[in-house]
Design a protein around this motif. Structure first.
Motif, PDB file in Angstrom:
ATOM      1  N   ASP A  45       1.328  -1.419  -0.234  1.00  0.00           N
ATOM      2  CA  ASP A  45       0.433  -0.128   0.113  1.00  0.00           C
ATOM      3  C   ASP A  45       1.015   0.769  -0.078  1.00  0.00           C
ATOM      4  N   THR A  46       0.911   1.873   0.763  1.00  0.00           N
ATOM      5  CA  THR A  46       1.122   3.457   1.137  1.00  0.00           C
ATOM      6  C   THR A  46       2.966   3.211   1.756  1.00  0.00           C
ATOM      7  N   VAL A  47       2.641   2.087   2.614  1.00  0.00           N
ATOM      8  CA  VAL A  47       3.739   1.785   3.797  1.00  0.00           C
ATOM      9  C   VAL A  47       5.167   1.125   3.214  1.00  0.00           C
ATOM     10  N   ILE A  48       6.217   0.582   4.455  1.00  0.00           N
ATOM     11  CA  ILE A  48       6.682  -0.190   4.255  1.00  0.00           C
ATOM     12  C   ILE A  48       7.018  -0.739   5.527  1.00  0.00           C
ATOM     13  N   ASP A  49       6.583  -2.036   6.173  1.00  0.00           N
ATOM     14  CA  ASP A  49       6.769  -2.514   7.063  1.00  0.00           C
ATOM     15  C   ASP A  49       9.066  -3.181   7.271  1.00  0.00           C
ATOM     16  N   VAL A  50       9.794  -2.930   7.892  1.00  0.00           N
ATOM     17  CA  VAL A  50      10.229  -2.671   8.444  1.00  0.00           C
ATOM     18  C   VAL A  50      10.864  -3.444   9.460  1.00  0.00           C
ATOM     19  N   VAL A  51      12.041  -4.999   9.967  1.00  0.00           N
ATOM     20  CA  VAL A  51      11.595  -5.467  10.956  1.00  0.00           C
ATOM     21  C   VAL A  51      13.510  -5.712  11.101  1.00  0.00           C
ATOM     22  N   ARG A  52      14.233  -5.401  12.333  1.00  0.00           N
ATOM     23  CA  ARG A  52      15.197  -5.778  12.311  1.00  0.00           C
ATOM     24  C   ARG A  52      16.313  -6.354  13.304  1.00  0.00           C
ATOM     25  N   LEU A  53      16.183  -7.652  13.491  1.00  0.00           N
ATOM     26  CA  LEU A  53      16.621  -8.972  14.602  1.00  0.00           C
ATOM     27  C   LEU A  53      17.981  -9.003  14.663  1.00  0.00           C
ATOM     28  N   HIS A  54      18.643  -8.036  16.152  1.00  0.00           N
ATOM     29  CA  HIS A  54      19.696  -8.228  16.673  1.00  0.00           C
ATOM     30  C   HIS A  54      20.310  -9.384  17.434  1.00  0.00           C
ATOM     31  N   ASP A  97      -3.100  -4.952   8.105  1.00  0.00           N
ATOM     32  CA  ASP A  97      -1.914  -4.384   6.319  1.00  0.00           C
ATOM     33  C   ASP A  97      -2.525  -3.114   6.385  1.00  0.00           C
ATOM     34  N   ASP A  98      -4.181  -3.050   6.246  1.00  0.00           N
ATOM     35  CA  ASP A  98      -5.142  -1.682   5.735  1.00  0.00           C
ATOM     36  C   ASP A  98      -4.287  -0.254   6.419  1.00  0.00           C
ATOM     37  N   ARG A  99      -3.569  -0.263   7.466  1.00  0.00           N
ATOM     38  CA  ARG A  99      -3.419   0.754   7.727  1.00  0.00           C
ATOM     39  C   ARG A  99      -1.685   1.551   7.756  1.00  0.00           C
ATOM     40  N   THR A 100      -2.116   2.563   6.968  1.00  0.00           N
ATOM     41  CA  THR A 100      -0.844   3.260   5.932  1.00  0.00           C
ATOM     42  C   THR A 100      -0.293   4.955   6.838  1.00  0.00           C
ATOM     43  N   ALA A 101       0.463   4.907   6.695  1.00  0.00           N
ATOM     44  CA  ALA A 101       1.926   6.142   7.271  1.00  0.00           C
ATOM     45  C   ALA A 101       0.774   7.126   8.038  1.00  0.00           C
TER      46      ALA A 101
END
Length: 101
Positions: A45-54, A97-101
């Motif tokens: 949609d109009t967002v990017i989701d990012v996850v970083r696992l250290h 999923d439908d939540r946008t920035a």
């Protein structure tokens, strides 16, 4: 009390759920060739989701506008969590999923 084996199984299950949702994962390495993090990215949609696992106890996830220039260190985000991998992944999986920035 949860054992580290149980925690690893839970995290593995959560990561599989993210893959099913379209996350793609990278495994950046440091100068010595050691794994620096596990990084998952999904644009929708109009967002990017990012996850970083250290580590098991050090994870961060963010949702940001799709036009964000630096997705690893965004200047804008609509949602961000930092903490244990299991907790951060749980909260990321709960985002609609439908939540946008």
């Amino acid at each position: 009390m949860t054992s580290s084996t149980d925690q690893a199984c839970r995290t593995t299950f959560q990561l599989r759920q993210l893959i099913e949702r379209g996350f793609q994962f990278l495994h950046p390495r440091d100068a010595r060739g050691e794994l620096a993090a596990v990084v998952g990215v999904r644009a929708h949609d109009t967002v990017i989701d990012v996850v970083r696992l250290h580590t098991e106890d050090d994870a961060v996830a963010m949702r940001m506008p799709a036009d964000e220039v630096n997705v690893l260190a965004p200047s804008r985000f609509s949602w961000r969590r930092h903490g244990s991998a299991a907790r951060v992944l749980d909260e990321l999986l709960e985002l609609p999923d439908d939540r946008t920035a």
